[in-house]
Design an enzyme around this catalytic site. Structure first.
Site, PDB file in Angstrom:
ATOM      1  CE  LYS A 200      34.737  -4.565  32.866  1.00  0.00           C
ATOM      2  NZ  LYS A 200      33.561  -3.801  33.284  1.00  0.00           N
TER       3      LYS A 200
ATOM      4  CD  GLN B 196      31.473  -3.982  36.232  1.00  0.00           C
ATOM      5  OE1 GLN B 196      32.535  -3.610  35.756  1.00  0.00           O
ATOM      6  NE2 GLN B 196      30.589  -4.650  35.525  1.00  0.00           N
TER       7      GLN B 196
ATOM      8  CG  ASP C 163      32.690   1.906  31.199  1.00  0.00           C
ATOM      9  OD1 ASP C 163      32.927   0.852  30.582  1.00  0.00           O
ATOM     10  OD2 ASP C 163      32.515   1.955  32.440  1.00  0.00           O
TER      11      ASP C 163
HETATM   12  N1  GUN Z   1      28.356  -3.540  33.736  1.00  0.00           N
HETATM   13  C1  GUN Z   1      28.134  -4.377  32.708  1.00  0.00           C
HETATM   14  N2  GUN Z   1      28.851  -3.985  31.620  1.00  0.00           N
HETATM   15  C2  GUN Z   1      29.540  -2.893  31.992  1.00  0.00           C
HETATM   16  C3  GUN Z   1      30.475  -2.050  31.318  1.00  0.00           C
HETATM   17  O1  GUN Z   1      30.801  -2.213  30.133  1.00  0.00           O
HETATM   18  N3  GUN Z   1      30.979  -1.032  32.055  1.00  0.00           N
HETATM   19  C4  GUN Z   1      30.627  -0.818  33.336  1.00  0.00           C
HETATM   20  N4  GUN Z   1      31.172   0.219  33.974  1.00  0.00           N
HETATM   21  N5  GUN Z   1      29.767  -1.570  33.991  1.00  0.00           N
HETATM   22  C5  GUN Z   1      29.237  -2.615  33.318  1.00  0.00           C
END
Ligand code: GUN
Length: 285
Positions: free
Chosen positions: A53, A97, A120
């Site tokens: 990211k 996350q 998200d």
């Molecule tokens: N953990 C696995 N996929 C995601 C996601 O798309 N967003 C977040 N915040 N955590 C994750």
């Protein structure tokens, strides 16, 4: 034999659009775009996702701010950080996350993120907006799936769309997005009876059940568009999806590979959401 949908190419196109608009925001309005990425503990997979990211932010011209917190961080400390980030003008998007360590209530954390910075689209306000079709942010993976379907030139209107999986992050919002595009949507899950029969009626099949090679070619309608959200390991510990690619590609008209299908799209859509957040906070959208 199916056409393979190239998720890396579609993702690169989305990121190029975001990079162009980000440069324009900076030139025309002097605005920078900032994403805060919060990670708690030492989960290896989470570390890889967070690094990816951050790299994507750099590639599109965003500032990324990483907050790597110790495994023993308390819920109160994490909520305090989220509140500080909510008030910080240089942060347009906040991503915590998941998964979080077991002593932290994920729901409490998601509910504390300001809906305007919830890139998200996990906050109940944003989830509710998706339900009524009045949204700013689309959840990243389902939005990426829609973009991949679009890339095949398939018109969703009136098509039988089958979503396998009912998670809050993928299955449920995916069904809503397909419905908004006038698909006739069926949601299946681990307790569904006659799964094979339902799958055989699907013009568009989106599989997000988390079981390696669960959907085989004999369950796929000739000419279907098959999107595999799975990220599993096969009997030889090799990365694979929820769909048995080898048998499925003989029946589908379009199919996503794993890796290189849905995976790269999720981060591209996160970049798009962060740009949208920055524009909205500046009153430009
Ligand atoms: N953990 C696995 N996929 C995601 C996601 O798309 N967003 C977040 N915040 N955590 C994750």
């Amino acid at each position: 034999m199916a056409n393979i949908i190239d998720g890396k190419a579609v993702s690169a196109a989305v990121k190029a659009e975001v990079a162009k608009e980000t440069a324009k925001l900076r030139e025309e309005h002097g605005l920078k775009v900032g994403l805060a990425v919060v990670i708690v503990g030492n989960d290896q997979a989470s570390r890889v996702y967070v690094n990816n990211k951050k790299k994507a932010c750099e590639a599109v011209g965003f500032q990324s701010y990483e907050y790597a917190l110790d495994e023993n961080t308390t819920q109160e400390q994490l909520l305090d950080l989220v509140e500080v980030l909510n008030r910080d003008d240089k942060i347009n998007g906040i991503l915590v996350q998941l998964p979080l360590p077991p002593h932290i209530d994920e729901k409490a954390v998601i509910n504390t993120i300001s809906p305007e910075k919830d890139v998200d689209a996990f906050h109940p306000v944003n989830v509710g907006k998706i339900m009524i079709g009045d949204y700013s942010f689309l959840p990243c993976t389902p939005a990426g799936v829609m973009r991949l379907i679009e890339s095949t030139g398939t018109d969703i209107t009136g098509k039988n769309c089958v979503v396998i999986g009912r998670s809050n992050i993928v299955g449920k919002p995916q069904a809503m997005l397909l419905l908004q595009k006038n698909g006739t949507v069926t949601i299946c899950h681990s307790k569904t009876k006659n799964l094979k029969e339902i799958c055989l009626g699907a013009d568009i099949l989106v599989v997000a059940i988390g079981r390696a090679k669960f959907i085989t070619g004999d369950m796929i309608k000739e000419g279907a568009v098959v999107i595999d959200v799975g990220m599993d390991r096969d009997e030889n510990n090799k990365l694979c999806g929820d769909v048995d690619f080898e048998s499925a590609e003989k029946r589908a008209s379009y199919i996503t590979p794993v890796p290189g299908g849905v995976g790269p799209m999720t981060i591209a859509m996160l970049m798009k959401n962060t740009l949208t957040a920055a524009k909205q906070q500046a009153g430009l959208e």
